[in-house]
Design an enzyme around this catalytic site. Structure first.
Site, PDB file in Angstrom:
ATOM      1  N   TRP A  31       0.857  -1.181   0.000  1.00 38.64           N
ATOM      2  CA  TRP A  31       0.000   0.000   0.000  1.00 38.64           C
ATOM      3  C   TRP A  31       0.894   1.233   0.000  1.00 38.64           C
ATOM      4  CZ3 TRP A  31      -5.012  -0.075  -0.926  1.00 38.64           C
ATOM      5  CH2 TRP A  31      -5.761   1.089  -0.697  1.00 38.64           C
ATOM      6  N   SER A  65       0.076  -1.955   5.680  1.00 40.67           N
ATOM      7  CA  SER A  65       0.846  -1.799   6.921  1.00 40.67           C
ATOM      8  C   SER A  65       0.302  -2.647   8.063  1.00 40.67           C
ATOM      9  CB  SER A  65       0.893  -0.325   7.332  1.00 40.67           C
ATOM     10  OG  SER A  65       1.685   0.399   6.423  1.00 40.67           O
ATOM     11  N   VAL A  90       1.180   4.916   6.142  1.00 41.06           N
ATOM     12  CA  VAL A  90      -0.248   5.121   6.357  1.00 41.06           C
ATOM     13  C   VAL A  90      -0.483   6.630   6.321  1.00 41.06           C
ATOM     14  CG1 VAL A  90      -2.210   4.686   7.870  1.00 41.06           C
ATOM     15  CG2 VAL A  90      -0.279   3.093   7.867  1.00 41.06           C
ATOM     16  N   ILE A  91      -1.211   7.087   5.312  1.00 40.51           N
ATOM     17  CA  ILE A  91      -1.454   8.521   5.146  1.00 40.51           C
ATOM     18  C   ILE A  91      -2.805   8.876   5.762  1.00 40.51           C
ATOM     19  CG2 ILE A  91      -1.733  10.395   3.467  1.00 40.51           C
ATOM     20  CD1 ILE A  91       0.149   8.791   1.609  1.00 40.51           C
ATOM     21  N   GLU A  94      -9.764  10.862   5.987  1.00 35.66           N
ATOM     22  CA  GLU A  94     -10.874  11.617   6.563  1.00 35.66           C
ATOM     23  C   GLU A  94     -11.564  10.888   7.711  1.00 35.66           C
ATOM     24  OE1 GLU A  94     -13.453  12.481   3.285  1.00 35.66           O
ATOM     25  OE2 GLU A  94     -11.973  13.747   2.302  1.00 35.66           O
ATOM     26  N   THR A  95     -11.163   9.643   7.990  1.00 36.91           N
ATOM     27  CA  THR A  95     -11.820   8.871   9.043  1.00 36.91           C
ATOM     28  C   THR A  95     -10.811   8.457  10.112  1.00 36.91           C
ATOM     29  OG1 THR A  95     -11.409   6.716   8.020  1.00 36.91           O
ATOM     30  CG2 THR A  95     -13.369   7.924   7.279  1.00 36.91           C
ATOM     31  N   HIS A  97      -9.861   5.541  10.693  1.00 35.75           N
ATOM     32  CA  HIS A  97      -9.147   4.344  10.241  1.00 35.75           C
ATOM     33  C   HIS A  97      -7.637   4.516  10.425  1.00 35.75           C
ATOM     34  CE1 HIS A  97      -8.559   0.697   7.867  1.00 35.75           C
ATOM     35  NE2 HIS A  97      -7.656   1.347   7.156  1.00 35.75           N
ATOM     36  N   PHE A 122      10.364  -0.356  13.543  1.00 36.65           N
ATOM     37  CA  PHE A 122       9.179   0.364  13.063  1.00 36.65           C
ATOM     38  C   PHE A 122       9.634   1.404  12.033  1.00 36.65           C
ATOM     39  CE2 PHE A 122       5.978   3.770  13.420  1.00 36.65           C
ATOM     40  CZ  PHE A 122       4.800   3.049  13.303  1.00 36.65           C
TER      41      PHE A 122
END
Length: 158
Positions: A31, A65, A90-91, A94-95, A97, A122
């Site tokens: 991703w 991820s 991980v970008i 809007e939520t 998540h 990490f």
């Protein structure tokens, strides 16, 4: 320290040991591939520059991820693996998540290192925007992949 004040690719030469016999697992999230491939290149090249042999660097891909945690456990449980480097991005969206994924991955990777008593690093970016991610994957702020590889090396020298 904030990335804007220090390049992720800069590091101290303290605790850099001979890693020519060490075996590394690098897990790469598919991703945000443009970003994670740049992170992988940074980590791989940094390990090679410090003496790791190509045959001792094992790459595994995972879909996202979130899957880094289980994949890191699979690699960490192998006795021949000395350190695991987890690379992802991980970008912020809007939520919520983003919050759940980042929290789960950070805790999961930490727990794998503690469970197997070996470095599980990490190397996951958690930026607000794609541009911030690119800036930290070989852009103006250096490369988090470089930092993750150096961290693995230094932890092996602890």
């Amino acid at each position: 320290m904030a990335t804007s004040l220090k390049s992720l690719s800069e590091h101290s030469s303290k605790n850099i040991l001979d890693i020519s016999s060490k075996k590394f697992g690098i897990i790469v999230s598919e991703w945000n591939e443009e970003v994670t491939e740049a992170l992988y290149s940074g980590a791989y090249e940094t390990l090679k520059q410090h003496g790791a042999k190509s045959e001792n660097i094992i790459r595994k891909n995972v879909p996202g991820s979130f899957e880094l945690t289980l994949a890191s456990q699979w690699l960490a449980q192998l006795e021949e693996i000395d350190a695991v480097i987890c690379l992802g991005c991980v970008i912020q969206g809007e939520t919520k998540h983003f919050d759940f994924i980042c929290d789960a991955v950070a805790h999961g990777i930490t727990n794998v290192g503690l469970k197997y008593n070996k470095p599980v690093i990490f190397g996951v970016l958690t930026p607000d925007t794609q541009q911030q991610a690119l800036d930290r994957a070989g852009g103006k702020h250096g490369n988090k992949g470089d930092e993750a590889a150096i961290t693995a090396i230094k932890m092996l020298g602890f």
